[in-house]
Design an enzyme around this catalytic site. Structure first.
Site, mmCIF file in Angstrom:
data_model
loop_
_atom_site.group_PDB
_atom_site.id
_atom_site.type_symbol
_atom_site.label_atom_id
_atom_site.label_comp_id
_atom_site.label_asym_id
_atom_site.label_seq_id
_atom_site.Cartn_x
_atom_site.Cartn_y
_atom_site.Cartn_z
ATOM 1 N N ASP A 1 0.850 -1.153 0.000
ATOM 2 C CA ASP A 1 0.000 0.000 0.000
ATOM 3 C C ASP A 1 0.909 1.232 0.000
ATOM 4 O OD1 ASP A 1 -2.477 0.931 0.135
ATOM 5 O OD2 ASP A 1 -2.524 1.086 2.327
ATOM 6 N N ASP B 1 -3.999 -1.241 5.221
ATOM 7 C CA ASP B 1 -4.541 -0.794 6.494
ATOM 8 C C ASP B 1 -6.048 -0.624 6.454
ATOM 9 O OD1 ASP B 1 -4.456 1.305 4.790
ATOM 10 O OD2 ASP B 1 -3.167 2.567 6.005
ATOM 11 N N ASP C 1 -8.646 -3.076 2.035
ATOM 12 C CA ASP C 1 -7.541 -3.994 1.788
ATOM 13 C C ASP C 1 -7.812 -5.396 2.310
ATOM 14 O OD1 ASP C 1 -6.010 -1.966 0.696
ATOM 15 O OD2 ASP C 1 -5.317 -1.332 2.673
#
Lengths: 1004, 359
Positions: free
Chosen positions: A390, A731, A735
């Site tokens: 990410d 997070d 996700d």
């Protein structure tokens, strides 16, 4: 400012007509990837889609909404209505993921690959005893004991592993105990505060800056409201909200606020349109539960190992069963031999060793801020070959920071490191003085009170992200900003709004001789420039001519190209004669000039990468791990960050870059020339799985931007198709499906949402990408060390098995008994094999490629053959020599031992002759047999020491690896001798003077 | 490793030596000799890591290429090769194919080499073991065991022995006791007076029969004649009393090399009811009457030199035992230095058996 391609999220939300039109061409293909991953649950997924389609409340007018939800925006729902709806639709909360009952979790620990082997061993033992008992009621209980010990080992190890995992689960649970959320709601024409859980569809809620939006709401009236949608879409910038319908897609339109996102500033009133699991975030979260858990690589390896052991055990067992039968043993006896051989192959201690080893490493990793939820995941990081990371929060610091400044026709670089300590740009220019004044004054953000002792960068600020960045930036450079603002009293202010696109304030100056007011303004650079007629260069006003405008545009483009958010600053000293000290400024009528200002400079901000990340990415690179960035953010920003952290290395170009450099069309570029690729969710949507595979194999540096949660899942699957072990960091709730799908999901401990933490296998307590690298290192080390441990443990297996085989075939007295074997396996061998877990790496493990999932096995043929047929056999032979020595010295030479078995074990034969003609009673023989056991045991033990030493390394010499320096062994030797001598003296005096004082006090 | 192998093999590619083969024969011969060595070495190298197997799939293509190359090479070779070179070439080919079969890669040579390596490995292991055992035997005397502490104190055993220490028989049914008689007769063959007189010496009673001298010298044995056992010798009563319900049971002490009972006080045998009424056994006759093992039968020098040693016996003649009930009997050795109460071992210095004589 950064433009956004708004169509991207419409991929998932295709219900609206416009999009159906635009997507007509490939409408069928649209959900291809999704169908792949949800094939078995197709129907269910379709249902979900339809639900998404139904969300068209953003298009309805307020009247229609009132009708639809049977409510009134002034009076709200009546409490009876609300109670009814609550009873019908359930509370407004996400259904937590189905908790596996503790007992199931516990039992799961008992039936893993290894445990099954031990269970089978235990059951076979009991069967063998049953057979023996049916033949002879006084048969030895050894088999029962063995069975019990095996069962006990499984149970104890299971409890241990369960305890370990429960512990990390507990640590997780304590992360953020959320305070029950409250919502301000209008019911029965009254404003009241109720727990957010009790919200129902149709409720009118009010939110203000700092609140978490309590449900999916359609905004009715808005005052300067901005929301942080990052947990849903991954956009790190605050999204402005309004009550107008701006986009067909509910995710893009501005009049919808989403459950669990945060309202950063402003206030808004909205109507609840979806609650609980029916909210957008609820739907995504439920996606995660649909994704199956993959088996961890180490579990696969252990299964493979169990297959090998079982294969060896069964084949040797059957071979010797046949031999035993052909040697005219009874079939029942042969069956007992068969079982005995199979059980002897079971490495009793290994389960415990592996578990302890893994949890030791897990502990070590926890110290390095990697909390492992699942013990087996410890190793998974080590075999990781692709990390899908990410961007926001993991690679970046997740806060806007001033990165560049442009004034005096020059671009200056600001320090973006975590503490901002090192601002080196030239601050002597007069322009900087003006610019810094604007930055300080034209800013509404303030530090929360009472934080004087906190480092500036860590202080809590009230205000939006960019203002915060500017505030901190100026505080670092200029010192007490609040004091400066106090000295330059603010007389009027126009806050930022999206139509003006600028912010303005008018101040008295702190120069007592200067009675002029200072007008400061910041905003979108092109808007600011429009309002200016002069520009400040080196502290001097100059007319804004074409050249300077050109320079401005170049700088603006350049900074924009870096993915940064650019702001322009200008000011004007209002002439004192026109605006005397007593002049009243009216912000509504704008009774002051807002044109012909003096342009001062540009300043650009970015969410900068964490300082440790570039190094970590380089380490991943050299460790053969591909780092892929997957973000919901804009491609330009994503690419800029990717470049700055090294995910796209300095000298590699994307197809677009090449096209730009060569001034040719993108289509003309040879795709092979480009190493890097930036792929947007839009492009990804149109890709077939084959194309995605091709993309993943052909480009070594990939950035996926503007991706949706589902697409993240598709990317992970694509990577897994390449036989890669995929680690995913994330997070947000968005996700969690990908985290679950990945071989190892890594959630962020600080920023991570609960959904992400639940779906993950590992949690980074410091949210730092660099921790992953240490995790990889530990994971690789543990794989190597487990290999060593297993090699060490397997070796003595042959030395324990051979005696039994020889006993069957040659008829020697049994060289080593079951209990003795257990003593080795569960006693003397456990600690050395655990100690091997601490062995340091032989070479730089971070400089080699990740192991291949299918080729680099934990236990391969070489290991098995080397352990069994080379070292194991030597060990067996050595132990046999010890055994023969004992027997020969006591009177039984090897020649007489052959086929002595039946007589030897007959308790009625009490005058068995040895090689010297001596006659032995049964018990005397038994005693001798035990001596034989001990000899054999000691034989194995002594050789296991050598085995342990050789297993320290696989390639290096032991002397390269280093042992405890031998000379240190001898330091205490004199004292050992002293002890011995002293005690001999003591005993001598006791013998010499019985009854003396010495005897009384020193004899024990 | 893999890369190393490749690079090593590279110069040995068919093209490499084809061009050289066109040179003079002598050169060829030398060269081929080298090549053979190299090929062997190559094969050996390939055996050790088994990376091959795992990478086999990947390499199939490469192998095919190699194969083609080799075939081409062979074809060209046939056309170009000189006669003398051909002979060598064919021999080389045979060796080559044996050592390295490009089609299967698992060539005969490879299997063979694995076997050879394992043969050598195990042969050397066996050699080490043999050496160890040899040194072991060097340290062990063939006449005297290194340690005797496990076999001391002596155990006791009785005859007749038929895998059971329960003597159940019916006096009136000879079938039930006949095997005892046969067993006793067989056991006492070695004690026949004629045999004893012929083989052994009559040594003075009451003292050790010590035979000093070299260890390896043959030792003489003292006579223990069957007739010493009187009524239990089977000479007068060939049924050893079984036919009358007065069974004879012979007791012997386990042989232990170098064991000497305490001087002057020979080991005695005494039997009594182990559990239950003492009067179940009203009388026992012992033969020899002293009920002891005479000192002259000690020490024992081991079976290698003390070939004709016959263990001394004490016969117990149970002349009056309660009939039709199981009587547990315990016969103990008594004497200095004799232990007869080891809990775990019921045969050290004592023996327990049951008599159940039915009439």
């Amino acid at each position: 400012m950064t433009k956004k391609t708004l169509e991207i999220y419409s991929v998932e939300l295709s219900g609206t007509k416009d999009i159906q039109q635009t997507d007509k061409g490939n409408g069928k293909e649209k959900y291809r990837g999704l169908k792949n991953c949800f094939e078995p649950r197709k129907n269910h997924y379709k249902e979900e889609l339809r639900k998404e389609v139904d969300l068209d409340d953003h298009k309805l007018s307020i009247k229609e909404l009132e009708k639809k939800y049977d409510t009134n925006i002034i009076t709200g729902l009546s409490s009876t209505q609300a109670a009814e709806l609550l009873a019908r639709n359930g509370p407004n909360a996400l259904t937590p993921p189905k908790e596996t009952p503790e007992i199931i979790k516990f039992l799961k620990q008992m039936v893993g690959g290894f445990s099954i082997l031990l269970w089978i061993g235990a059951i076979l033992c009991w069967i063998a005893y049953g057979i023996q008992y049916s033949m002879n009621t006084s048969s030895s209980l050894d088999n029962v004991y063995l069975g019990c010990v095996l069962a006990l080992v499984v149970i104890l190890t299971g409890i241990f592993a369960y305890y370990q995992e429960a512990k990390s689960t507990n640590i997780m649970a304590t992360f953020n105990k959320m305070i029950p959320q409250q919502a301000l709601v209008i019911r029965d024409s009254e404003k009241m505060t109720i727990p957010a859980e009790e919200l129902v569809v149709g409720d009118i809620v009010e939110i203000r800056g700092g609140d978490r939006i309590p449900a999916d709401i359609r905004l009715l009236s808005v005052q300067g409201c901005k929301v942080d949608n990052s947990s849903l879409t991954g956009e790190s910038e605050p999204q402005p909200r309004s009550s107008e319908f701006t986009h067909d897609s509910p995710l893009e339109t501005k009049n919808i606020g989403f459950y669990s996102t945060t309202c950063l500033e402003g206030t808004a009133t909205g109507m609840v349109i979806n609650t609980g699991d029916r909210t957008i975030i609820g739907q995504i979260a439920s996606l995660a539960s649909g994704v199956g858990n993959e088996k961890t690589p180490i579990a696969i390896e252990i299964q493979h190992f169990v297959h090998i052991v079982a294969g060896v055990a069964v084949s040797i067992g059957i071979l010797f069963f046949i031999i035993a039968v052909s040697l005219k043993y009874q079939v029942l006896d042969s069956i007992i031999f068969l079982i005995g051989i199979i059980v002897a192959n079971v490495p009793e201690g290994l389960l415990a060793t592996v578990t302890v080893t893994l949890s030791l490493t897990a502990k070590r990793m926890a110290k390095k801020n990697c909390l492992v939820k699942n013990l087996e995941a410890v190793e998974t990081l080590g075999s990781t070959s692709i990390i899908c990371s990410d961007k926001t929060g993991t690679l970046t610091q997740n806060r806007m920071t001033v990165a560049h400044l442009w004034f005096d026709n020059q671009i200056f670089i600001a320090d973006t490191s975590e503490d901002h300590s090192n601002q080196v740009f030239d601050q002597s220019s007069g322009t900087w003085a003006s610019l810094s004044k604007i930055i300080t004054l034209c800013n509404r953000a303030e530090f929360s009170p009472g934080q004087e002792s906190v480092p500036i960068m860590k202080r809590v600020v009230v205000g939006d992200a960019s203002e915060t960045a500017l505030l901190k930036f100026s505080e670092v450079i200029l010192g007490d900003v609040m004091e400066i603002r106090k000295r330059n009293h603010k007389v009027a202010e126009i806050p930022f709004n999206s139509t003006n696109k600028f912010q303005l304030s008018i101040h008295k100056t702190d120069d007592p001789n200067d009675q002029r007011f200072l007008l400061v303004m910041k905003g979108a650079p092109e808007r600011i420039l429009e309002k200016c007629s002069t520009i400040m260069v080196n502290g001097q006003k100059q007319p804004l001519d074409k050249n300077t405008a050109e320079a401005f545009h170049t700088a603006y483009m350049e900074l924009g190209g870096l993915g940064e958010r650019v702001l322009g600053f200008c000011h004007l000293y209002l002439p004192a004669d026109e605006f005397p000290e007593t002049y009243t400024f009216d912000v509504d009528t704008m009774n002051f000039p807002t044109s012909n200002l003096c342009f001062v400079g540009l300043l650009s901000m970015i969410d900068p990468p964490r300082s440790t990340v570039p190094d970590a990415v380089t380490k991943c690179r050299s460790a053969g791990i591909k780092v892929i960035m997957v973000t919901g953010d804009h491609p330009i920003t994503a690419k800029a960050i990717a470049k700055s952290v090294g995910i796209i290395s300095a000298n590699s170009e994307t197809v677009e870059d090449i096209a730009k450099r060569l001034h040719i069309a993108v289509e003309q570029v040879n795709k092979r020339d480009a190493k890097a690729a930036v792929v947007t969710g839009m492009e990804l949507k149109d890709m077939s799985p084959e194309q995605l595979d091709e993309l993943l194999t052909n480009y070594s540096e990939i950035v996926f931007a503007r991706t949706s949660p589902q697409q993240k899942l598709i990317i992970v699957e694509g990577c897994q198709r390449q036989n890669a072990v995929v680690a995913v960091t994330g997070d947000g709730v968005n996700d969690s499906p990908a985290l679950k799908k990945a071989d190892i999901g890594i959630a962020m401990g600080i920023a991570g949402s609960d959904a992400a933490k639940n779906a993950a296998d590992m949690i980074l307590l410091d949210d730092n990408f660099a921790s992953i690298v240490t995790g990889v290192e530990e994971g690789r080390l543990i794989f190597d060390n487990l290999k060593k441990t297993i090699a060490y443990t397997l070796t003595k297996n042959i030395a324990e098995l051979c005696p039994f085989l020889i006993y069957i075939i040659v008829g020697l007295p049994l060289p080593i008994g079951t209990i003795t074997i257990l003593f080795i396996d569960l006693g003397t061998d456990i600690i050395p094999s655990i100690a091997l877990a601490y062995e340091k790496a032989e070479s730089d493990i971070m400089n080699r490629k990740p192991r291949h999932k299918k080729k680099d096995r934990l236990v391969n043929q070489q290991l098995a053959i080397y352990s069994y047929l080379h070292i194991g056999l030597m060990q067996a032979v050595g132990a046999f020599v010890a055994y023969f020595t004992v027997y020969a010295q006591e009177g039984f030479k090897p020649s007489i031992l052959i086929n002595i078995r039946v007589e030897w074990e007959d308790s009625n034969v009490n005058d068995l002759e040895d090689s010297y003609g001596q006659q032995w009673t049964w018990y005397q023989r038994k005693y001798l047999e035990w001596m034989g056991y001990t000899a054999f045991f000691v034989g194995i033990m002594v050789q296991q020491i050598a085995d342990l030493i050789i297993r320290k390394t696989r390639r290096n010499s032991i002397f390269q690896q280093g042992l405890f320096r031998p000379q240190y062994w001898f330091v205490a030797v004199p004292f050992a001798i002293l002890i011995w001598v002293y005690d001999e003296v003591r005993k001598l005096f006791i013998r010499l003077y019985p009854g003396s004082w010495w005897d009384k006090n020193m004899y024990y | 490793m893999r890369r190393q192998l490749r690079s090593r093999r590279a110069p040995a590619s068919p093209y490499g030596y084809r061009s050289r083969l066109d040179d003079q024969d002598e050169v060829n011969q030398n060269y081929l000799a080298d090549e053979e060595e190299e090929a062997e070495e190559e094969a050996r190298v390939t055996v050790v890591p088994d990376l091959e197997e795992e990478e086999e799939e990947e390499e199939e293509e490469e192998e095919e290429e190699e194969e083609e190359e080799e075939e081409e090479a062979k074809a060209e070779e046939k056309g170009q090769g000189q006669p003398a070179g051909n002979a060598w070439w064919q021999r080389w080919q045979i060796v080559n194919e044996y050592l390295w079969d490009p089609e299967k890669r698992m060539s005969l040579a490879r299997t063979g080499l694995i076997l050879v390596i394992y043969f050598f490995f195990y042969a050397s292991l066996a050699a080490v073991v043999t050496l160890c055992m040899y040194t072991l035997f060097l340290t062990i005397s063939p006449y005297m065991p290194t340690f005797t502490e496990r076999v001391k104190p002596p155990g006791v055993m009785i005859r007749p022995f038929a895998h059971s220490l329960n003597f159940n028989f019916n006096v009136s049914e000879p079938d039930t006791w006949q095997h005892y008689v046969i067993s006793l007769n067989g056991f006492l063959q070695g004690y026949n007076d004629s045999l004893q007189e012929e083989m052994n010496v009559d040594c003075p009673p009451g003292q050790y029969f010590i035979q000093d001298g070299d260890e390896e010298e043959d030792k003489k044995a003292c006579q223990f004649k069957r007739s010493f056992l009187k009524n239990c010798s089977g000479l007068e009563d060939p049924t050893f009393g079984y036919s009358t319900g007065q069974p004879c049971i012979l007791l012997k002490m386990n042989r232990i090399v170098g064991f000497r009972p305490e001087l002057g006080d020979p080991v005695k045998v005494s039997c009594k009811v182990q559990r239950g009424d003492e009067n179940d056994i009203r009388s026992i006759n012992y033969y020899p009457e002293s009920a002891s093992f005479d000192l002259r039968y000690y020490p024992y020098y081991g079976k290698l030199t003390h070939v004709n040693y016959t263990s001394p016996l004490v016969a117990m003649h149970f002349t009056d035992v309660v009939k039709n009930q199981a009587v547990p009997v315990q016969c103990q050795l008594k004497g200095k230095g004799i232990i007869n109460d080891v809990i775990n071992d019921r045969f050290v210095g004592r023996v327990i058996f049951t008599l159940n004589i039915e009439t």
